[in-house]
Design a protein around this motif. Structure first.
Motif, PDB file in Angstrom:
ATOM      1  N   GLU A  96      60.111  48.528  25.047  1.00  0.00           N
ATOM      2  CA  GLU A  96      61.219  47.833  24.413  1.00  0.00           C
ATOM      3  C   GLU A  96      60.925  46.853  23.567  1.00  0.00           C
ATOM      4  O   GLU A  96      61.566  46.653  22.638  1.00  0.00           O
ATOM      5  N   ILE A  97      59.863  46.221  23.578  1.00  0.00           N
ATOM      6  CA  ILE A  97      59.221  44.845  22.839  1.00  0.00           C
ATOM      7  C   ILE A  97      59.039  45.683  21.496  1.00  0.00           C
ATOM      8  O   ILE A  97      59.502  45.156  20.356  1.00  0.00           O
ATOM      9  N   VAL A  98      58.308  46.920  21.641  1.00  0.00           N
ATOM     10  CA  VAL A  98      57.764  47.475  20.215  1.00  0.00           C
ATOM     11  C   VAL A  98      58.815  48.209  19.365  1.00  0.00           C
ATOM     12  O   VAL A  98      58.852  47.854  18.597  1.00  0.00           O
ATOM     13  N   ALA A  99      59.859  48.772  20.285  1.00  0.00           N
ATOM     14  CA  ALA A  99      61.073  49.156  19.730  1.00  0.00           C
ATOM     15  C   ALA A  99      61.863  48.290  19.006  1.00  0.00           C
ATOM     16  O   ALA A  99      62.169  48.459  17.964  1.00  0.00           O
ATOM     17  N   ARG A 100      62.183  47.075  19.602  1.00  0.00           N
ATOM     18  CA  ARG A 100      62.877  46.054  18.884  1.00  0.00           C
ATOM     19  C   ARG A 100      62.234  45.528  17.826  1.00  0.00           C
ATOM     20  O   ARG A 100      62.759  45.207  16.959  1.00  0.00           O
ATOM     21  N   ARG A 101      60.975  45.549  17.886  1.00  0.00           N
ATOM     22  CA  ARG A 101      60.406  44.908  16.704  1.00  0.00           C
ATOM     23  C   ARG A 101      60.294  45.904  15.608  1.00  0.00           C
ATOM     24  O   ARG A 101      60.452  45.282  14.279  1.00  0.00           O
ATOM     25  N   MET A 102      60.251  46.988  15.862  1.00  0.00           N
ATOM     26  CA  MET A 102      60.264  48.103  14.761  1.00  0.00           C
ATOM     27  C   MET A 102      61.748  48.144  14.118  1.00  0.00           C
ATOM     28  O   MET A 102      61.815  48.141  12.821  1.00  0.00           O
ATOM     29  N   MET A 103      62.655  48.098  14.821  1.00  0.00           N
ATOM     30  CA  MET A 103      63.905  47.965  14.169  1.00  0.00           C
ATOM     31  C   MET A 103      64.355  46.665  13.403  1.00  0.00           C
ATOM     32  O   MET A 103      64.786  46.827  12.352  1.00  0.00           O
ATOM     33  N   HIS A 104      63.476  45.839  13.925  1.00  0.00           N
ATOM     34  CA  HIS A 104      63.603  44.456  13.000  1.00  0.00           C
ATOM     35  C   HIS A 104      63.005  44.526  11.762  1.00  0.00           C
ATOM     36  O   HIS A 104      63.546  44.223  10.524  1.00  0.00           O
ATOM     37  N   HIS A 105      61.781  44.952  11.818  1.00  0.00           N
ATOM     38  CA  HIS A 105      60.998  45.241  10.608  1.00  0.00           C
ATOM     39  C   HIS A 105      61.714  45.965   9.506  1.00  0.00           C
ATOM     40  O   HIS A 105      61.704  45.787   8.180  1.00  0.00           O
ATOM     41  N   ALA A 106      62.402  47.069   9.880  1.00  0.00           N
ATOM     42  CA  ALA A 106      63.098  47.963   9.200  1.00  0.00           C
ATOM     43  C   ALA A 106      64.441  47.174   8.410  1.00  0.00           C
ATOM     44  O   ALA A 106      64.555  47.749   7.303  1.00  0.00           O
ATOM     45  N   THR A 107      64.833  46.043   8.854  1.00  0.00           N
ATOM     46  CA  THR A 107      66.033  45.354   8.343  1.00  0.00           C
ATOM     47  C   THR A 107      65.417  44.423   7.298  1.00  0.00           C
ATOM     48  O   THR A 107      66.208  43.752   6.588  1.00  0.00           O
ATOM     49  N   LEU A 108      64.218  44.102   7.070  1.00  0.00           N
ATOM     50  CA  LEU A 108      63.579  43.099   6.244  1.00  0.00           C
ATOM     51  C   LEU A 108      63.567  43.767   4.651  1.00  0.00           C
ATOM     52  O   LEU A 108      63.295  44.836   4.607  1.00  0.00           O
ATOM     53  N   PRO A 109      63.713  42.472   3.858  1.00  0.00           N
ATOM     54  CA  PRO A 109      63.897  43.073   2.318  1.00  0.00           C
ATOM     55  C   PRO A 109      62.573  43.303   1.937  1.00  0.00           C
ATOM     56  O   PRO A 109      62.602  44.164   0.953  1.00  0.00           O
ATOM     57  N   THR A 110      61.366  43.094   2.429  1.00  0.00           N
ATOM     58  CA  THR A 110      60.206  43.173   2.108  1.00  0.00           C
ATOM     59  C   THR A 110      59.651  44.579   2.877  1.00  0.00           C
ATOM     60  O   THR A 110      58.496  44.987   2.707  1.00  0.00           O
ATOM     61  N   PHE A 111      60.450  45.403   3.423  1.00  0.00           N
ATOM     62  CA  PHE A 111      60.185  46.492   4.179  1.00  0.00           C
ATOM     63  C   PHE A 111      59.298  47.508   3.353  1.00  0.00           C
ATOM     64  O   PHE A 111      58.460  48.242   3.464  1.00  0.00           O
ATOM     65  N   ARG A 112      60.119  47.904   2.154  1.00  0.00           N
ATOM     66  CA  ARG A 112      59.559  48.852   1.212  1.00  0.00           C
ATOM     67  C   ARG A 112      58.068  48.524   0.852  1.00  0.00           C
ATOM     68  O   ARG A 112      57.087  49.465   0.802  1.00  0.00           O
ATOM     69  N   THR A 113      57.692  47.036   0.753  1.00  0.00           N
ATOM     70  CA  THR A 113      56.521  46.706   0.613  1.00  0.00           C
ATOM     71  C   THR A 113      55.361  46.862   1.616  1.00  0.00           C
ATOM     72  O   THR A 113      54.397  47.265   1.624  1.00  0.00           O
ATOM     73  N   PHE A 114      55.736  46.399   2.779  1.00  0.00           N
ATOM     74  CA  PHE A 114      54.954  45.979   3.997  1.00  0.00           C
ATOM     75  C   PHE A 114      55.397  47.033   4.984  1.00  0.00           C
ATOM     76  O   PHE A 114      54.562  46.915   6.085  1.00  0.00           O
ATOM     77  N   GLY A 115      56.386  47.854   5.051  1.00  0.00           N
ATOM     78  CA  GLY A 115      56.822  48.552   5.992  1.00  0.00           C
ATOM     79  C   GLY A 115      55.989  49.515   6.831  1.00  0.00           C
ATOM     80  O   GLY A 115      55.731  49.578   8.025  1.00  0.00           O
ATOM     81  N   LEU A 116      55.306  50.356   6.005  1.00  0.00           N
ATOM     82  CA  LEU A 116      54.102  51.086   6.699  1.00  0.00           C
ATOM     83  C   LEU A 116      53.065  50.445   7.483  1.00  0.00           C
ATOM     84  O   LEU A 116      52.621  50.725   8.663  1.00  0.00           O
ATOM     85  N   GLY A 117      52.792  49.314   6.761  1.00  0.00           N
ATOM     86  CA  GLY A 117      51.642  48.575   7.573  1.00  0.00           C
ATOM     87  C   GLY A 117      52.059  48.016   8.843  1.00  0.00           C
ATOM     88  O   GLY A 117      51.699  47.825   9.967  1.00  0.00           O
ATOM     89  N   TRP A 118      53.254  47.251   8.812  1.00  0.00           N
ATOM     90  CA  TRP A 118      54.149  46.890  10.129  1.00  0.00           C
ATOM     91  C   TRP A 118      54.189  48.308  11.036  1.00  0.00           C
ATOM     92  O   TRP A 118      54.097  48.010  12.294  1.00  0.00           O
ATOM     93  N   MET A 119      54.570  49.219  10.743  1.00  0.00           N
ATOM     94  CA  MET A 119      54.910  50.487  11.647  1.00  0.00           C
ATOM     95  C   MET A 119      53.464  50.859  12.145  1.00  0.00           C
ATOM     96  O   MET A 119      53.184  50.999  13.401  1.00  0.00           O
ATOM     97  N   ARG A 120      52.324  50.807  11.573  1.00  0.00           N
ATOM     98  CA  ARG A 120      51.103  51.057  11.757  1.00  0.00           C
ATOM     99  C   ARG A 120      50.638  50.007  12.879  1.00  0.00           C
ATOM    100  O   ARG A 120      49.971  50.379  13.921  1.00  0.00           O
ATOM    101  N   ARG A 121      50.806  48.666  12.903  1.00  0.00           N
ATOM    102  CA  ARG A 121      50.612  47.544  13.505  1.00  0.00           C
ATOM    103  C   ARG A 121      51.191  47.776  14.919  1.00  0.00           C
ATOM    104  O   ARG A 121      50.583  47.559  15.946  1.00  0.00           O
ATOM    105  N   CYS A 122      52.595  48.053  14.814  1.00  0.00           N
ATOM    106  CA  CYS A 122      53.181  48.419  16.085  1.00  0.00           C
ATOM    107  C   CYS A 122      52.858  49.411  16.943  1.00  0.00           C
ATOM    108  O   CYS A 122      52.578  49.699  18.207  1.00  0.00           O
ATOM    109  N   ALA A 123      52.161  50.747  16.180  1.00  0.00           N
ATOM    110  CA  ALA A 123      51.822  51.707  16.864  1.00  0.00           C
ATOM    111  C   ALA A 123      50.622  51.583  17.411  1.00  0.00           C
ATOM    112  O   ALA A 123      50.140  51.707  18.764  1.00  0.00           O
ATOM    113  N   GLY A 124      49.620  50.613  16.853  1.00  0.00           N
ATOM    114  CA  GLY A 124      48.200  50.170  17.333  1.00  0.00           C
ATOM    115  C   GLY A 124      48.434  49.243  18.571  1.00  0.00           C
ATOM    116  O   GLY A 124      47.556  49.518  19.302  1.00  0.00           O
TER     117      GLY A 124
END
Length: 193
Positions: free
Chosen positions: A145-173
């Motif tokens: 649940e924490i990881v899912a909520r965090r991923m949802m939050h990241h997807a709403t950020l204005p810098t997601f296009r730039t940093f989103g893939l890295g954030w998703m990798r971090r959440c998966a790791g």
């Protein structure tokens, strides 16, 4: 049968994970945190004040960030994040996930995600009721649940296009590293003959 205990403490696993993701010096123009070293951003360091005036010139600036060592960063992670979210009182997998969320998204937000995961009042402060709710919950479900909520939050950020893939990798790791500290899944029931 219980799984063997991981060879390192949850805090050591957290630090290994953070340093793998938060290498050394970075100063990306799209990062709102500004210059960063070992994951400690200028914006965060300014908030700590003279504690991070590494060069002793009376201010906290890019020069100070460049001087942060892994040892200094580890102390900050322990004091300003691990202890703040009361990680030593959480199940290890939950402690790692909550603390990394605090580093990447802010402690109050990370605690609210934890509280939401266990049905506690989401006020951003860990107290006895939150700890009791965490103790009564499945660490595996709380981690997910924490990881899912965090991923949802990241997807709403204005810098997601730039940093989103890295954030998703971090959440998966993070999910993989944290899972080392979960109790084993029960064995499946045998199929009827």
């Amino acid at each position: 049968m219980t799984a063997p205990a991981p060879a390192r403490t949850a805090f050591a696993a957290f630090m290994d994970f953070v340093f793998l993701r938060e290498g050394g010096w970075v100063d990306h123009p799209a990062d709102p945190g500004g210059a960063t070293n070992h994951g400690i951003s200028l914006r965060f360091a300014v908030g700590l004040g003279r504690l991070l005036d590494m060069d002793g010139d009376g201010d906290v600036d890019r020069d100070d960030i460049r001087m942060i060592t892994r040892e200094v960063a580890a102390g900050i992670y322990r004091d300003e994040f691990w202890r703040l979210v009361r990680a030593d009182e959480l199940p290890p997998a939950v402690a790692i996930a909550t603390t990394d969320a605090a580093v990447n998204c802010g402690p109050a937000r990370a605690v609210r995600w934890l509280q939401g995961a266990v049905g506690a009042r989401a006020d951003g402060q860990i107290g006895p009721r939150t700890l009791a709710s965490v103790a009564a919950a499945s660490p595996r479900q709380v981690l997910e649940e924490i990881v899912a909520r965090r991923m949802m939050h990241h997807a709403t950020l204005p810098t997601f296009r730039t940093f989103g893939l890295g954030w998703m990798r971090r959440c998966a790791g993070l999910a993989i590293v944290s899972a080392e500290y979960l109790p084993p899944l029960p064995a499946p029931a045998p199929e009827p003959a």
